[in-house]
Design an enzyme around this catalytic site. Structure first.
Site: not given
Ligand SMILES: C[S@@+](CC[C@H](N)C(=O)[O-])C[C@H]1O[C@@H](n2cnc3c(N)ncnc32)[C@H](O)[C@@H]1O
Lengths: 166, 302
Positions: B106-109, B111-112, B130, B157, B230
């Protein structure tokens, strides 16, 4: 075979391996950076080169299956669509530090104007076309991005989202 | 803020906790060592007259004395990236090595993702996945600004993540930085809790279980999976771990944590969780002056 905006195709190594007439080869792409900026092929030894959409060349670390249908693979590197090939701002920032030619050094004021997207008159008696614009920061030269030099003017081609707004 | 009262039994010095939640966060950035070292970055900040403060536990984390880190030369050059202090933690717990294959589920945007790539010296492969197209485009922009070449971006997904495009069978390490109710980012976005509901927490908990399960399956035996959120809600943290411990081949392992933390809880609202979940860590805003966070390290055993 054709160009597909949805997938990454690995560039053929040389002309002999080329199946798609319009596609640049690895030899040409790496050769262009060497010829234009004096950045040798050894800088890219661990990288592979890809096309996604006509003339959009990407650079990625390591090996991947080709073709690959994903959203992104490494970073956009070079545009080969037009007659004059154009490197990306991000590629120049990442790989341009070791450039030996066609680098235009800007003083602080000009550097700031450049990254705000301003075109400016400059003194330059080198090649016309795409240059690496650089400035000095923390004691060393650092590439800012790509400038287009024509008729005594340096045009900033820093993309909107990458400009400084302050 | 009322929502947070459900955590009173879990949190020591609850008043200080609430007070911290009302303060805004310091401006913290991570130095992108792919493009510049920490020393050079500091020198450039000095030249611009921008003050900074070190974080002892991680030399790449700096607090800047400006509310606009984006208006600096190091930012323009992609030497720094805004990243809240505690959110630099999971990538260090994941501890990726140069040359490895890593999934950021779950990478977006991004940072990690960027921090993982930097820890790998921009070698090997980081698959940044993502399911949200808009957020993925922000990720791609960030990854390119930071000069990353070892990142491949997919839109899937994460509950059914397929490795097909890559032609290998399993990752060495996977980060699940899960979507969550985000209670812990209240200091960044004070309206975070306005739409809070228990049914949302329970719904998102189902998604988290699905994502973490698939992450464990997609990681090789002996490999590492890090789960982070978080949020403070045990439904989204310990309950998710408890669920996958039953269904998947994995165990919770301890990790060194440089920031002050508390163990994972093993009892909540009449539920009991596996004892090993104490090895997970909870981070509260009043302990390190950060956002709230949860982090667990799993070893894949099957
Ligand atoms: C906490 S954020 C991630 C922040 C990111 N790791 C960073 O450090 O910038 C959670 C992410 O999970 C994505 N997400 C939600 N449901 C998902 C799914 N079923 N499969 C993949 N990604 C999903 C969201 O779009 C969101 O970008």
């Amino acid at each position: 075979m054709s160009n597909d905006g949805q997938r990454f195709d690995r560039l053929p190594a040389t002309d002999d391996e080329r199946e798609l007439e319009s596609r640049a080869t690895l030899e040409e792409v790496v050769g262009w950076w060497d010829e234009r900026f004096g950045i040798g092929s050894e800088e890219f030894e661990e990288h592979t080169f890809w096309e996604k959409g006509a003339g959009k060349i990407w650079i990625a670390y390591g090996e991947h299956p080709s073709p690959t249908e994903i959203e992104g693979l490494g970073m956009k590197f070079l545009r080969t669509r037009q007659e004059h090939w154009k490197p990306t701002t991000n590629a120049v920032q990442r790989f341009g530090r070791v450039a030996k030619k066609n680098v235009i050094d800007l003083d602080p004021e000009r550097a700031m104007a450049f990254v705000r997207g301003k075109d400016q008159e400059v003194e330059w008696d080198g090649d016309w076309g795409y240059l690496i614009a650089a400035h000095e920061i923390a004691g060393e030269r650092e590439p800012l991005g790509v400038g287009l030099y024509l008729h005594g003017e340096l045009r900033s081609v820093v993309p909107k989202g990458r400009r400084r707004e302050d | 803020m009322e929502v947070l009262s459900r955590y009173e039994p879990l949190v020591d010095d609850f008043e200080a906790f609430l007070a911290a939640c009302e303060r805004s966060l310091p401006a913290v950035v991570r130095v992108n060592t792919i493009k510049a070292g920490v020393e050079r970055t500091k020198r450039a900040l000095d030249e611009e007259g921008v003050g900074y403060e070190d974080r002892k536990w991680n030399e790449t984390v700096l607090e800047l004395d400006t509310d606009k880190p984006g208006n600096t030369w190091p930012y323009f050059h992609g030497w720094i990236h805004g990243q809240e202090e505690v959110s630099s933690l999971p990538a260090t717990v994941l501890d990726p090595q140069p040359g490895e294959r890593v999934l950021d589920a779950c990478a977006a945007p991004g940072g990690k993702t960027a921090q993982i790539a930097a820890l790998m010296d921009d070698t090997g492969l980081v698959v940044a996945n993502d399911n949200n197209l808009g957020r993925l485009s922000a990720l791609r922009f960030n990854a390119e600004r930071l000069g990353l070449t070892d990142v491949a971006v997919t839109r899937q997904d994460a509950r059914n993540f397929s490795l097909k495009p890559f032609g290998f069978e399993a990752f060495d390490r996977t980060l699940v930085d899960a979507p969550c109710s985000c209670e812990g980012i209240i200091r960044k976005r004070p309206d975070t809790l306005d739409e809070w509901s228990l049914s949302h927490v329970e719904g998102v908990s189902g998604v988290q279980k699905g994502i973490l399960k698939r992450a464990i399956q997609a990681t090789r035996s002996g490999g590492t999976v890090v789960y982070s959120t978080c949020t403070f809600a045990p439904e989204e943290n310990e309950a998710v771990l408890d669920h996958v411990l039953e269904s998947e081949d994995c165990r919770v392992v301890e990790f060194d944590t440089p920031l002050e933390s508390r163990p994972g809880v093993t009892e909540w609202n009449g539920e009991e969780y596996d004892r090993s979940i104490r090895k997970a860590r909870r981070y509260y805003p009043h302990h390190n002056d950060t956002g709230g966070f949860f982090c667990a390290k799993l070893e894949v055993t099957g």
